[in-house]
Design an enzyme around this catalytic site. Sequence first.
Site, PDB file in Angstrom:
ATOM      1  N   ASP A 335      38.528 -59.650  75.733  1.00 37.66           N
ATOM      2  CA  ASP A 335      39.362 -59.622  76.905  1.00 37.66           C
ATOM      3  C   ASP A 335      38.799 -60.730  77.794  1.00 37.66           C
ATOM      4  OD1 ASP A 335      41.232 -58.483  78.725  1.00 37.66           O
ATOM      5  OD2 ASP A 335      39.540 -57.647  79.818  1.00 37.66           O
ATOM      6  N   ASP A 529      36.128 -54.786  79.262  1.00 38.65           N
ATOM      7  CA  ASP A 529      35.348 -54.164  80.318  1.00 38.65           C
ATOM      8  C   ASP A 529      35.908 -52.800  80.700  1.00 38.65           C
ATOM      9  OD1 ASP A 529      37.632 -54.919  81.542  1.00 38.65           O
ATOM     10  OD2 ASP A 529      36.695 -56.094  83.130  1.00 38.65           O
ATOM     11  N   ASP A 533      42.063 -52.074  79.443  1.00 41.04           N
ATOM     12  CA  ASP A 533      42.016 -52.333  77.997  1.00 41.04           C
ATOM     13  C   ASP A 533      41.450 -51.177  77.179  1.00 41.04           C
ATOM     14  OD1 ASP A 533      39.352 -52.676  78.617  1.00 41.04           O
ATOM     15  OD2 ASP A 533      39.444 -54.858  78.535  1.00 41.04           O
TER      16      ASP A 533
HETATM   17  P1  ADP Z   1      42.884 -59.578  81.668  1.00 41.27           P
HETATM   18  O1  ADP Z   1      43.689 -59.451  80.433  1.00 41.27           O
HETATM   19  O2  ADP Z   1      42.524 -61.020  81.917  1.00 41.27           O
HETATM   20  O3  ADP Z   1      41.699 -58.697  81.706  1.00 41.27           O
HETATM   21  P2  ADP Z   1      44.613 -57.811  83.225  1.00 41.27           P
HETATM   22  O4  ADP Z   1      45.385 -57.306  82.048  1.00 41.27           O
HETATM   23  O5  ADP Z   1      43.725 -56.873  83.920  1.00 41.27           O
HETATM   24  O6  ADP Z   1      43.841 -59.174  82.891  1.00 41.27           O
HETATM   25  O7  ADP Z   1      45.636 -58.388  84.292  1.00 41.27           O
HETATM   26  C1  ADP Z   1      46.586 -59.373  83.907  1.00 41.27           C
HETATM   27  C2  ADP Z   1      47.268 -60.006  85.077  1.00 41.27           C
HETATM   28  O8  ADP Z   1      47.964 -59.018  85.834  1.00 41.27           O
HETATM   29  C3  ADP Z   1      46.325 -60.660  86.053  1.00 41.27           C
HETATM   30  O9  ADP Z   1      46.021 -61.978  85.698  1.00 41.27           O
HETATM   31  C4  ADP Z   1      47.157 -60.593  87.344  1.00 41.27           C
HETATM   32  O10 ADP Z   1      48.088 -61.639  87.368  1.00 41.27           O
HETATM   33  C5  ADP Z   1      47.891 -59.300  87.195  1.00 41.27           C
HETATM   34  N1  ADP Z   1      47.194 -58.185  87.853  1.00 41.27           N
HETATM   35  C6  ADP Z   1      46.604 -57.133  87.273  1.00 41.27           C
HETATM   36  N2  ADP Z   1      46.067 -56.307  88.190  1.00 41.27           N
HETATM   37  C7  ADP Z   1      46.291 -56.871  89.384  1.00 41.27           C
HETATM   38  C8  ADP Z   1      45.975 -56.515  90.738  1.00 41.27           C
HETATM   39  N3  ADP Z   1      45.274 -55.417  91.030  1.00 41.27           N
HETATM   40  N4  ADP Z   1      46.390 -57.334  91.707  1.00 41.27           N
HETATM   41  C9  ADP Z   1      47.080 -58.444  91.430  1.00 41.27           C
HETATM   42  N5  ADP Z   1      47.393 -58.839  90.203  1.00 41.27           N
HETATM   43  C10 ADP Z   1      47.026 -58.064  89.188  1.00 41.27           C
HETATM   44 MG    MG Z   2      40.616 -56.906  81.844  1.00 42.64          MG
END
Ligand code: ADP
Ligand code: MG
Length: 636
Positions: A335, A529, A533
Amino acid sequence: MNKKQLKWRNRIIVALAIFAVVMAVEETGLLESLFGPTGSVYASFVFFLIPYLIAGYKTLLEAVHNIRRGDPFDEAFLMSVASLGAFAMVFFPETDPHMAEGAAVMLFYQVGELFQSYAVGQSRKSISAMMDIAPDYANIEQDGGLAEVDPDDVAVGSVIVVKPGERVPIDGVVLEGSSQLDTAALTGESIPRHVEAGANVISGCINMTGTLRMQTTKPFGESTVARILELVENASEKKAKTENFITRFARWYTPVVTFSALAIAVIPPLAGMGAWSDWILRGLTFLVVSCPCALVISVPLSFFGGIGGASKIGILVKGSNYLEQLAHVDTVVFDKTGTLTSGTFNVVAVHPEAGIDPDYVLSNAAYAEAFSDHPIALSIKKAYAGDIDQRRIKDAREESGHGVSATVDERVVLVGNDKLMAEHGASWHDCKLTGTILHVAVDGAYAGHIVIADVVKADAAETIKDLHDAGVKKCVMLTGDRRDVAEAVANKIGIDEVHAQLLPEDKVNAVERLLADQDPNSKLAFVGDGINDAPVLMRADVGIAMGAMGSDAAIEAADVVLMDDKPSNIARAMRVARKTMRIVWQNIVFALGVKIAILVLAALGIANMWLAVFGDVGVAMIAILNAMRCMRVEKL
Ligand code: ADP
Ligand code: MG
């Protein structure tokens, strides 16, 4: 050694000493001159019986007990039959007596058993060094003083005091004081961590310098320390395939060799191929070597040692099966946010729409993110220096992989990516800066966007290189972030394959596809983390959670928990796993090889009882010593 082992050791020493004296006396011919040629045989029979019984009476009783229970085929049985059989050779007066061998079989068997019990105790100790993180008490403020209470009795939200030198008993947040925390027992990390008011502290760390007043945020049973202990204690229940194989193997192996020994002792003499005494002796020798204890003990001990060793460097493995699978990983899926990047975003720019104040954009974003624990939310709240009045917020909702929505002062605020905007029919426009873009819309009107950037962790590139060096074929990165950000990170650290703009469920699908393409003998590990996920952590062959100090979802869903958030520990965990598997197979091949060789020699009448004793006890000891190497992981 514990008390029982000390007594046992003394008994063996006494028996060995008597045995040596009897051997010496017999060699000098003293018995013969005292009792005459026939009498001396019976005299030495009695004399050898003394050390034999001193050392082995418990094993004999155990064998009898097992026969009564209807489950006779174990080591105690093999050893009792073989040694009693050797003594019984006295009934063949025309052959040399074999009492010395009979006593020796039992004596050395005991030496081996004691050694085994010591080795198991030793590796248990390394696990219990881990167990030492368990706190005995918590200090609560009472009547102007401090009272020591059972950590289990401390309610959530209570104020506890942790003095220098004490272990933090329960997870909480610091109210007052500052100090250095030693987290080595949890993470293997030797650099102390500085904490002050407002910092989250997990249980199990040692408070080194200052007194801390802290408010507990969890009950003891759900605190980090209790969960880790539970996890380590349960690890031995999840057995590796190799372990189960050895157990099953021993189950049919022992009866098979017992009957083979019987066949060797009975069939050839019945067929007139030689003297009874000769074949019976071969059968007995066969029994001694055939004892499977070298395998039955050393294989689980290796896994146990591997898990214990890993825990010393902050890698918690939930079972030997996961250690085994980890050794066969050839695809590692990461991730991005919080795993390969630090997860603390900096605000690069705030781009408000014409006529809108940048502060308005930032403050609305911070309010909407108030209840989110996502790394993005934490970073935005940090960037917005002002206080957040939670009474002004209603209906805060998190939309995984999209962003958040909340009603702030009766106005609906959306903060997230273009998917979130599209879903809610808000307009937005793109930004040419590279970075994670957070669009902010208030009551459907676009207010502007915030560009944030994350930093790649210092050891991320090294980790990918290490994994490739260790034979991992493919390192894949999955992220919900924008493609340009994802590709920039991937290029920087040498990732082989990137999938961007994924929702949590898309990540599961991506992992399913990778699993389908996978060579059936290889395994896929997913490293995350635990934020957004957990489903993928569960779906992968081996789910690895990083920086789990505190993330409950991750500790729950993962198979391997890295206490530190250093990705380089993934490669380390794999090295521990591979070393363990290497040692397990060394032991299997070595023990079976030597035994089969001696079994063949015994059947042919070439091996004698003394060689058989080596084939049993010697091999077991070497295998155990080898297994204990699994605990040494510091240099990996
Ligand atoms: P990653 O796969 O990089 O761990 P996430 O799946 O947690 O990322 O989140 C993917 C996208 O969703 C982020 O890049 C952001 O654009 C959006 N996002 C997720 N959670 C939030 C939040 N709390 N506030 C704003 N944007 C969010
Ligand atoms: Mg993440």
